[in-house]
Design a protein around this motif. Structure first.
Motif, PDB file in Angstrom:
ATOM      1  N   ASN A  16     -43.884 -21.981 -45.940  1.00  0.00           N
ATOM      2  CA  ASN A  16     -45.214 -22.378 -46.423  1.00  0.00           C
ATOM      3  C   ASN A  16     -45.511 -23.845 -46.126  1.00  0.00           C
ATOM      4  N   TYR A  49     -47.969 -15.540 -37.270  1.00  0.00           N
ATOM      5  CA  TYR A  49     -49.018 -15.819 -38.267  1.00  0.00           C
ATOM      6  C   TYR A  49     -49.407 -17.297 -38.224  1.00  0.00           C
ATOM      7  N   LYS A  85     -44.720 -13.254 -47.181  1.00  0.00           N
ATOM      8  CA  LYS A  85     -46.115 -13.659 -47.364  1.00  0.00           C
ATOM      9  C   LYS A  85     -46.224 -15.169 -47.180  1.00  0.00           C
ATOM     10  N   VAL A  86     -47.125 -15.590 -46.307  1.00  0.00           N
ATOM     11  CA  VAL A  86     -47.325 -17.015 -46.051  1.00  0.00           C
ATOM     12  C   VAL A  86     -48.456 -17.527 -46.933  1.00  0.00           C
ATOM     13  N   GLU A  87     -48.139 -18.545 -47.723  1.00  0.00           N
ATOM     14  CA  GLU A  87     -49.142 -19.201 -48.575  1.00  0.00           C
ATOM     15  C   GLU A  87     -49.067 -20.696 -48.282  1.00  0.00           C
ATOM     16  N   SER A  90     -47.995 -23.921 -50.686  1.00  0.00           N
ATOM     17  CA  SER A  90     -47.469 -23.504 -51.993  1.00  0.00           C
ATOM     18  C   SER A  90     -46.008 -23.088 -51.866  1.00  0.00           C
ATOM     19  N   THR A  92     -42.779 -21.367 -52.687  1.00  0.00           N
ATOM     20  CA  THR A  92     -42.486 -20.201 -53.508  1.00  0.00           C
ATOM     21  C   THR A  92     -41.023 -19.817 -53.348  1.00  0.00           C
ATOM     22  N   SER A  95     -40.597 -18.232 -49.908  1.00  0.00           N
ATOM     23  CA  SER A  95     -40.555 -19.134 -48.752  1.00  0.00           C
ATOM     24  C   SER A  95     -39.239 -19.905 -48.704  1.00  0.00           C
TER      25      SER A  95
END
Length: 354
Positions: A16, A49, A85-87, A90, A92, A95
């Motif tokens: 992330n 992504y 999931k890439v945020e 943020s 996480t 990540s």
């Protein structure tokens, strides 16, 4: 020695953060592929992504293991198959776990000799203190190299973790790294004082340690108070600087190294470097991250790898030293006087006090 292409493994860091952005930007320049064989330890889906979100066009080739790495390609090694999931921006647990898996696979392959050097993209440091760490963190850029005698310790614990034996060992590690990794023939080391005024640590710990390393043939001078040392530009007279704790080394380094910075740990059998910045979550996904530090971390890893080979080869059959460098004695006197004068000025009362 044949100047073959060095196999450079690069971990993707926190997914992330800006890891993939600086990796893909660094290899936009095709000249990087002429310099090394890059192997990105990460996840092709996550990489794609990032590339699409940032509108980058750097191509990469997917491989299953390091042995498949191809010259003239940016090789992407899939270290795990899980969906991530890439945020952007943020941090996480997901990540962080992706970063851990990539690094774990990279370290296993490094021990098995599947590539030559490792460059780590930034992660969130755990900042776990390790008072018994036998390695030495060195930050460097251009001609400034600052090492830390202690790392990630609370200020209240620093003094208790600075001992003569530890300082002797850290000086030796810095001296060896300057000679072997940076190819400095006769390095001069400045050791900073712990206190802003001369105290018990300078007299009973740092001073005796400096005497011991000097007797071992290491040119180490000090202790210098940090404000006078950097304020008077004395860093320009030395090849390496040993700071006592994080802020004492990090603040002047980040002030002086304005374009890029690289970190490494001396004392390891393997060459491992990393950019001197964190995952920069505040700018992640914005397309404005500068790849300079990562690029220089790659350059440095390659240079250090080759320097070690060139340094170690003649030591197999060393020749005796046939001359004595005059500057060795001259520098001892010159910098010893400067350190003493500095503390003498600190001890003298000002006219106003009189």
């Amino acid at each position: 020695m044949e100047e073959r292409k060095i196999r450079v493994a690069i971990t993707h860091g926190d997914t992330n953060g800006i890891g993939y952005e600086v990796i893909l930007k660094a290899f936009e320049d095709s000249g990087m592929l002429e310099l090394c064989i890059p192997i990105i330890y990460g996840n092709p889906k996550v990489a794609a992504y990032h590339r699409n979100a940032l509108q980058l066009e750097t191509p990469f080739t997917i491989i299953k293991n390091a042995e498949e790495a191809r010259p003239d390609k940016l090789n992407m090694l899939a270290t795990f198959d899980d969906e991530v999931k890439v945020e952007f921006g943020s941090p996480t647990p997901e990540s962080a776990e992706a970063a851990r898996k990539a690094l774990q696979r990279a370290k296993e392959d490094l021990k098995n000799g599947l590539y030559d050097v490792l460059v780590q993209a930034p992660v969130v440091s755990s900042h776990t203190p390790d008072p018994d760490d036998k390695s030495l963190l060195i930050m460097f850029a251009n001609d400034i190299r600052i090492a830390l005698a202690t790392n990630h310790l609370p200020i209240k614990d620093v003094a208790a973790n600075i001992t003569p034996d530890k300082l002797i060992e850290k000086c030796r590690l810095l001296y060896t790294s300057l000679k072997r990794d940076f190819r400095i023939n006769n390095p001069r080391i400045a050791v900073l004082a712990l206190n802003p005024q001369p105290g018990a640590e300078e007299e009973n710990i740092i001073g005796p340690a400096l005497k011991t390393v000097e007797e071992a043939g290491i040119q180490a001078y000090g202790p210098f108070t940090a404000d006078d040392f950097f304020g008077n530009g004395l860093q320009n007279n030395f090849d390496g600087i040993l700071a006592m704790y994080d802020d004492q080394g990090n603040v002047p380094f980040k002030t002086l190294a304005t374009e890029y910075g690289v970190k490494m740990k001396a004392g390891f059998p393997f060459v491992i470097t990393t950019p001197d910045h964190d995952p920069c979550f505040d700018i992640a996904g914005k397309g404005i991250a500068n790849p300079a530090s990562l690029r220089h971390a790659i350059y440095a890893a390659i240079d250090i790898f080759r320097n070690r080979i060139h340094y170690d080869e003649p030591l197999a059959n060393p020749l005796p030293k046939l001359y004595h460098e005059k500057r060795e004695d001259g520098d001892k006197a010159r910098f010893a006087i400067k350190a003493k004068d500095q503390f003498r000025r600190d001890e003298e009362p000002s006219k106003e006090e009189n």
